[in-house]
Write a protein that holds these residues in place. Structure first.
Motif: not given
Length: 780
Positions: A454-457, A459-466, A475-483, A496-498
């Motif tokens: 899977x690849x998250x689309x 997130x790079x744009x969000x990481x530049x804004x926050x 990303x941790x909240x996302x990974x916790x749900x997915x795991x 987990x690659x990026x």
């Protein structure tokens, strides 16, 4: 050198903490006397294990039995006692000990008894020195007292009611030293042999007697703690009492029946009838309904025998280690248990029988600790056989406690490791890896798995804004749900690659429904994105989208790496193929290979398919877009209603082609002619391949569009007759651009509604029929 020492201390730090703490606790427990009963029980067991020895034939007992009492009465009158003593005197024994109180005349014949007392210099009478519970003492026979032929018949009893200590001497109420009956008989016998005691250390009351040295029992010797050692006491060796001394009865003496001569022997006369109450428990009195009792006269005979054996035969009295040696043994045992347990845990040792685990590391550790405990007890028994009482329960407790503590710590550490692995593996798989030797062995095996990439689309744009902290939190909240979802469907999150996930199903445990669980996991992951995006909306951040690729095939699964560092993973061309399939997906889409669809069976809902040429592979592949799965899973994705509207005024863009994660340098021109919030139709001056990724930004004088960010998209439809016109699906849209697109779409819809002459654009773009419009075809 210093680095190696530091590394060693760090690796063994838990041992350096646990062993001293437990050793200290055991030492404190022992000093408080809480282990005394256990040590004494072990001593009793040593006595019972010891083989029976040859009885000292220098001593003979004259027993007053129940039959004697019935025949001669009790107490014996003075005439009968005098007659017995005279008969024994005629046999010319070396010494005679009378363990019968005679402080007052009894019946007739007192003068005859006094005459025997006065004419028998080798006769020793008794007195009771230590007052009884009622405070009474028993005086010696007056005649023998004047002659100095008296010994104390007091016997020391431990708290559990057993006799283990022998009394050689004690003080009376006038502070006079009184020798015990057994010791007086032994010393007079040895004096006749020319052997006399010599004090060699007055402070410690150590004396030399013949071939052996004697030193009184100390208050903390052996397993004793703060025991009363008044007088001069020894720990009994109980050489003869188990088998019993040679004996004859009172009736035998009075009727002159002697099985063997008494000449030069030591004769002790005493009560053995239980009705007289002169009976005691010893280490040989095992706990039972009717424990074996031993007479007081036999205990006095033990004193005599042990002193004579030590002086003439060199059989030393029981000896003891100094306190520092006992402490060293306890500390050594504690460190031995800790080091053993930790080394076994570190090496992950397990006994094996073929491929079946016979004994796990914790069980092996405890079994080895038990064997070492038996070895300590065995060593204590061998030392006891040599005349040493070495406490064994304290070191056994120290070894067992440290072993248990280390096993508990190792279990806790393994549990933490399992929890850590649990972020990537199911508990079942983590247990398989941690608790079996094969689980940690380097190497692998060929097996069939279903790979999910899977690849998250966006997130790079969000990481530049926050802020970085916020990006990590997202990303941790996302990974916790997915795991959690991966664990729910028994998958392995290998890496987990990026913001991408590498998951597989089917190793190290293979199941028949691996492909079905992988598809269900992918659908559950896509459904979970709704809640994740709801949380992002609260932070006023744009939504994220996820693309997923699935493929089933043979791989090499196992621990890959070196002895120092290895990882459980899968490798092979089918892993690369799954990654290529994911690259063709857009946000919210799940693409699966024909092999996965075939393995999953008819319960899978296929919405559309496309045929592509994957990079690095010669043949073409059919990729299936999945919309749901039935059966026990019963999951489905909602279908997007993507309505494209015709723009009355095209939007000029500048776009660039993406190759992998890199942007090409060539800038191309194009126009957006149809638009929806999630897709667009672009007319360009240069053709582009299907499923290629592009980046574009708006070129317009409109103030609302100036200074907006980059938009990322994937080409999802293309007409072979119009290669310069294609439909794209947005993969990342800045919020400002997204708001503008929504505004333009709504404006175009309102304008079209007012102008009936203008036909509203349908959901399909104005292109030739795309590959997606072909009916789904199930794999053969």
């Amino acid at each position: 050198m210093r680095f190696k020492l530091g590394q060693f201390l760090w690796q063994w730090r838990i041992v350096l903490v646990v062993a001293p703490v437990i050793a200290g606790l055991v030492l404190v427990t022992r000093s408080l006397g809480l282990l005394q009963s256990l040590e004494i029980l072990a001593l009793d067991q040593f006595f019972q294990w010891r083989p029976q020895e040859v009885v000292d034939d220098r001593i003979v007992l004259v027993e007053v039995t129940e039959l004697d009492i019935q025949k001669w009465g009790w107490p014996l009158d003075d005439r009968t006692l005098a007659r017995m003593l005279q008969t024994l005197k005629d046999q010319q024994p070396s010494m005679i000990g009378l363990d019968i109180f005679r402080d007052l005349p009894v019946g007739e014949g007192y003068d005859e008894l006094v005459k025997v007392f006065e004419t028998t210099p080798n006769l020793i009478g008794i007195r009771k020195v230590v007052p009884s519970q009622g405070g009474a003492v028993v005086n010696p026979p007056p005649t023998l007292s004047k002659l100095g032929q008296v010994g104390a018949n007091d016997i020391v009893i431990d708290l559990d009611g057993r006799v283990r200590r022998l009394v050689l001497g004690l003080e009376d109420k006038d502070q006079q030293q009184i020798t015990s009956l057994g010791a007086e008989l032994a010393l007079r016998f040895l004096a006749s042999q020319g052997v006399r005691p010599e004090m060699i250390d007055p402070d410690r009351r150590r004396m030399q007697l013949g071939k052996s040295q004697f030193m009184p029992l100390d208050t903390n010797d052996g397993g004793y703690v703060n025991v009363d050692v008044g007088g001069y006491q020894l720990l009994s060796n109980f050489r003869n009492i188990r088998a019993g001394f040679r004996s004859i009865t009172l009736t035998d003496v009075l009727e002159r029946r002697f099985p063997e001569p008494l000449r030069d022997r030591i004769v002790l006369i005493g009560m053995t009838a239980e009705s007289a109450g002169d009976v005691f428990l010893t280490p040989y009195s095992q706990v039972s309904y009717a424990p074996i009792l031993f007479s007081g006269v036999s205990i006095h005979a033990e004193v005599t025998s042990q002193i004579i054996s030590a002086a003439l035969d060199g059989r030393n009295p029981m000896q003891f280690w100094p306190d520092w040696a006992e402490m060293s043994l306890i500390i050594t045992a504690a460190f031995l248990g800790a080091c053993l347990s930790w080394s076994l845990h570190a090496e992950h040792v397990a006994l094996k029988h073929k491929n079946f685990v016979v004994l796990s590391t914790p069980v092996l550790t405890l079994a080895t600790a038990a064997l070492l405990s038996v070895a300590i007890v065995g060593a204590g028994y061998v030392a006891f056989w040599q005349g040493w009482w070495i406490p064994v329960m304290a070191p056994v407790l120290a070894l067992s406690a440290t072993s248990l503590a280390m096993v508990g710590y190792a279990a806790q550490l393994s549990d933490k490791m399992r929890q850590t692995f649990g972020r990537y593996l199911t508990n079942e798989v983590a247990t398989e890896l941690l608790e079996t030797r094969e689980g940690l062995k380097l190497g692998g095996e060929k097996c069939k798995v279903t790979v999910l990439i899977s690849d998250l689309r966006g997130f790079s744009a969000i990481s530049e804004r926050v802020k970085p902290e916020t990006a990590v939190k997202i990303i941790n909240q996302y990974l916790e749900v997915m795991i959690d979802i991966v664990n729910q469907y028994k998958g392995i999150l290998n890496e987990v690659v990026g913001d991408g996930l590498f998951i597989f199903f089917g190793a190290p445990i293979q199941r028949d429904d691996d492909a079905q669980r992988a598809i269900a996991c992918a659908i559950a992951m896509q459904l979970a994105m709704k809640n994740i995006n709801a949380e992002l909306a609260k932070l006023d951040l744009p939504a994220l989208a996820m693309g997923i690729g699935l493929h089933t095939g043979d791989v090499l699964a196992g621990n890959i790496g070196s002895e120092r560092r290895a990882k459980y993973t899968i490798i092979g061309s089918n892993v690369n193929l799954a990654s290529r399939i994911e690259a063709y997906s857009v946000g919210g889409q799940i693409l699966a290979s024909q092999a996965t669809i075939k393995d999953a069976g008819a319960i899978v809902r296929v919405d559309q398919y496309l045929q592509v040429q994957l990079k690095g592979f010669a043949e073409t592949f059919k990729l299936y877009e999945l919309g749901g799965i039935g059966g026990q899973f019963n999951l489905c994705l909602p279908k997007d209603e993507d309505v494209l509207v015709q723009l009355h005024q095209v939007i000029p863009i500048q776009w660039m082609l993406l190759e992998g994660k890199h942007v090409t340098n060539e800038k191309l021109q194009g126009q957006i002619v149809q638009l929806s919030p999630i897709s667009a139709v672009i007319r360009s001056h240069q053709p582009v391949e299907l499923l290629a990724n592009i980046k574009f930004n708006l070129e317009t004088n409109n103030k609302k569009a100036s200074g907006l960010g980059d938009v990322y998209a994937k080409i999802v439809q293309q007409s072979p007759h119009q290669p310069r016109t294609f439909q794209v699906r947005f993969t990342s849209v800045p919020p400002e651009v997204g708001a503008l697109f929504y505004y333009l779409c709504e404006a175009a819809k309102q304008s079209s509604a007012k102008q009936s002459s203008v036909k509203q654009s349908s959901a399909k773009p104005d292109l030739d029929p795309p590959a997606y419009d072909a009916p789904p075809i199930q794999p053969e």
